[in-house]
Design a protein around this motif. Structure first.
Motif, short mmCIF file in Angstrom:
data_model
loop_
_atom_site.label_atom_id
_atom_site.label_comp_id
_atom_site.label_asym_id
_atom_site.label_seq_id
_atom_site.Cartn_x
_atom_site.Cartn_y
_atom_site.Cartn_z
N VAL A 63 43.78 28.10 44.06
CA VAL A 63 44.08 29.36 44.75
C VAL A 63 44.80 29.07 46.06
O VAL A 63 45.80 29.72 46.39
CB VAL A 63 42.79 30.17 45.00
CG1 VAL A 63 43.08 31.40 45.87
CG2 VAL A 63 42.16 30.59 43.68
N THR A 116 41.36 36.91 43.94
CA THR A 116 41.85 35.95 42.95
C THR A 116 40.78 34.92 42.63
O THR A 116 40.50 34.64 41.46
CB THR A 116 43.11 35.25 43.47
OG1 THR A 116 44.13 36.22 43.73
CG2 THR A 116 43.64 34.24 42.45
N PRO A 146 39.92 32.06 37.83
CA PRO A 146 41.06 31.93 36.90
C PRO A 146 41.20 30.53 36.34
O PRO A 146 41.06 29.54 37.06
CB PRO A 146 42.26 32.30 37.78
CG PRO A 146 41.84 31.95 39.17
CD PRO A 146 40.37 32.26 39.23
N VAL A 164 45.23 37.65 32.07
CA VAL A 164 44.65 38.52 33.09
C VAL A 164 45.40 39.85 33.12
O VAL A 164 46.64 39.88 33.02
CB VAL A 164 44.70 37.84 34.48
CG1 VAL A 164 44.30 38.82 35.58
CG2 VAL A 164 43.79 36.63 34.51
N GLU A 207 46.14 43.13 35.51
CA GLU A 207 46.09 43.67 36.86
C GLU A 207 46.35 45.17 36.80
O GLU A 207 47.29 45.61 36.14
CB GLU A 207 47.14 43.01 37.75
CG GLU A 207 47.11 43.57 39.17
CD GLU A 207 48.30 43.15 40.01
OE1 GLU A 207 48.17 43.16 41.24
OE2 GLU A 207 49.37 42.84 39.43
N GLN A 231 50.33 40.08 44.10
CA GLN A 231 49.10 39.62 43.44
C GLN A 231 49.40 39.05 42.07
O GLN A 231 48.84 38.01 41.68
CB GLN A 231 48.10 40.77 43.34
CG GLN A 231 46.83 40.45 42.58
CD GLN A 231 45.91 39.51 43.30
OE1 GLN A 231 45.18 39.92 44.20
NE2 GLN A 231 45.92 38.23 42.92
N LEU A 266 48.65 35.22 40.64
CA LEU A 266 47.97 34.99 39.37
C LEU A 266 48.84 34.21 38.39
O LEU A 266 48.34 33.36 37.63
CB LEU A 266 47.54 36.31 38.75
CG LEU A 266 46.41 37.05 39.46
CD1 LEU A 266 46.30 38.48 38.94
CD2 LEU A 266 45.09 36.32 39.28
N SER A 267 50.14 34.47 38.40
CA SER A 267 51.04 33.83 37.44
C SER A 267 51.06 32.32 37.61
O SER A 267 51.35 31.59 36.66
CB SER A 267 52.46 34.39 37.57
OG SER A 267 53.12 33.87 38.71
N VAL A 326 47.30 31.24 35.74
CA VAL A 326 46.85 31.57 34.40
C VAL A 326 48.02 31.54 33.42
O VAL A 326 49.17 31.43 33.82
CB VAL A 326 46.15 32.96 34.36
CG1 VAL A 326 44.99 33.00 35.34
CG2 VAL A 326 47.14 34.09 34.66
N VAL A 370 49.98 37.15 32.60
CA VAL A 370 49.54 38.28 33.42
C VAL A 370 50.22 39.54 32.91
O VAL A 370 51.44 39.57 32.70
CB VAL A 370 49.92 38.08 34.91
CG1 VAL A 370 49.45 39.28 35.74
CG2 VAL A 370 49.34 36.78 35.45
N THR A 425 50.53 43.46 34.22
CA THR A 425 50.23 44.30 35.37
C THR A 425 50.74 45.71 35.11
O THR A 425 51.86 45.91 34.62
CB THR A 425 50.82 43.71 36.66
OG1 THR A 425 50.49 44.57 37.77
CG2 THR A 425 52.33 43.54 36.60
#
Length: 218
Positions: A29, A74, A79, A85, A87, A95, A99-100, A103, A106, A108
């Motif tokens: 993170v 996050t 993750p 994921v 969103e 955000q 995350l990309s 994981v 994503v 969203t």
């Protein structure tokens, strides 16, 4: 190799002083927060304050969360590189970009067409190729790609929308600000069969989640 973007010293200080200093230690993170250029997700002139410890306006009465809250939410998803994921609330795309980096995929959802278009352009600019933007009511989730290892709601909801709970994978987690339009509490659900465990992580303030299972639009 991670692309190098300008203002890296500002991102490093942001992580050290705003995020690590408040107890967030997940190295993946922290690395994502150092790498993703937050200033590219904020319109001028507010982009000058991109690495300050504050939320900022992004247009259409929407905001980008302060860096610490992005890192906190996050991390609470736990993750993994193999995760998918969902969103709820793309906003500027920041955000999703974080995350990309963490994981496999994503998705969203954004309800405002103009905001979704800007998020798409921002994500393309940072080569977040594993993010898909869906235009629609985020409170309904996105069943075609369910179940999700993680779901993150980036707007204030009066309660966890029922459709989203059904789209959490076994052992998956959902992170959301739950409360009224003024003040919320950060809630984490984890699914174990038909049972959900719950954690609470303090007060937050987000714009309201508009939709069938959220707030009505004023």
């Amino acid at each position: 190799m991670t692309p190098q973007y300008p203002r890296s010293d500002e991102r490093r200080r942001m992580v050290e002083q705003q995020i690590e200093a408040r107890g967030i230690t997940d190295p993946r993170v922290l690395a994502a927060m150092r790498d993703v250029p937050r200033h590219l997700f904020i319109p001028s002139p507010c982009d000058q304050d991109a690495y300050a410890d504050t939320p900022l306006p992004i247009g259409n009465n929407q905001t980008i969360s302060q860096p610490y809250i992005v890192a906190l939410m996050t991390g609470l998803l736990h993750p993994k590189a193999t995760d998918t994921v969902l969103e709820i609330g793309a906003g500027s795309g920041y955000q999703a970009a974080i995350l990309s980096a963490l994981v496999r995929k994503v998705i969203t959802i954004e309800r405002i067409k103009e905001v979704a278009a800007r998020a798409k352009a921002n994500l393309e600019a940072v080569h977040a190729d594993n993010v898909t933007i869906v235009l629609g009511d985020g409170t309904l989730g996105y069943p075609p790609a369910a179940p999700y290892n993680g779901i993150i709601i980036t707007a204030a909801t009066p309660e966890i929308p029922g459709p989203l709970k059904t789209q959490i994978a076994e052992g998956g987690r959902l992170v959301a600000p739950v409360g009224d339009r003024i003040l919320q509490e950060l809630v984490v659900l984890e699914r174990h069969g038909d049972r959900f465990t719950e954690e609470r992580h303090g007060g937050v303030r987000f714009v309201p989640l508009i939709g069938e299972h959220g707030w009505e639009e004023n």
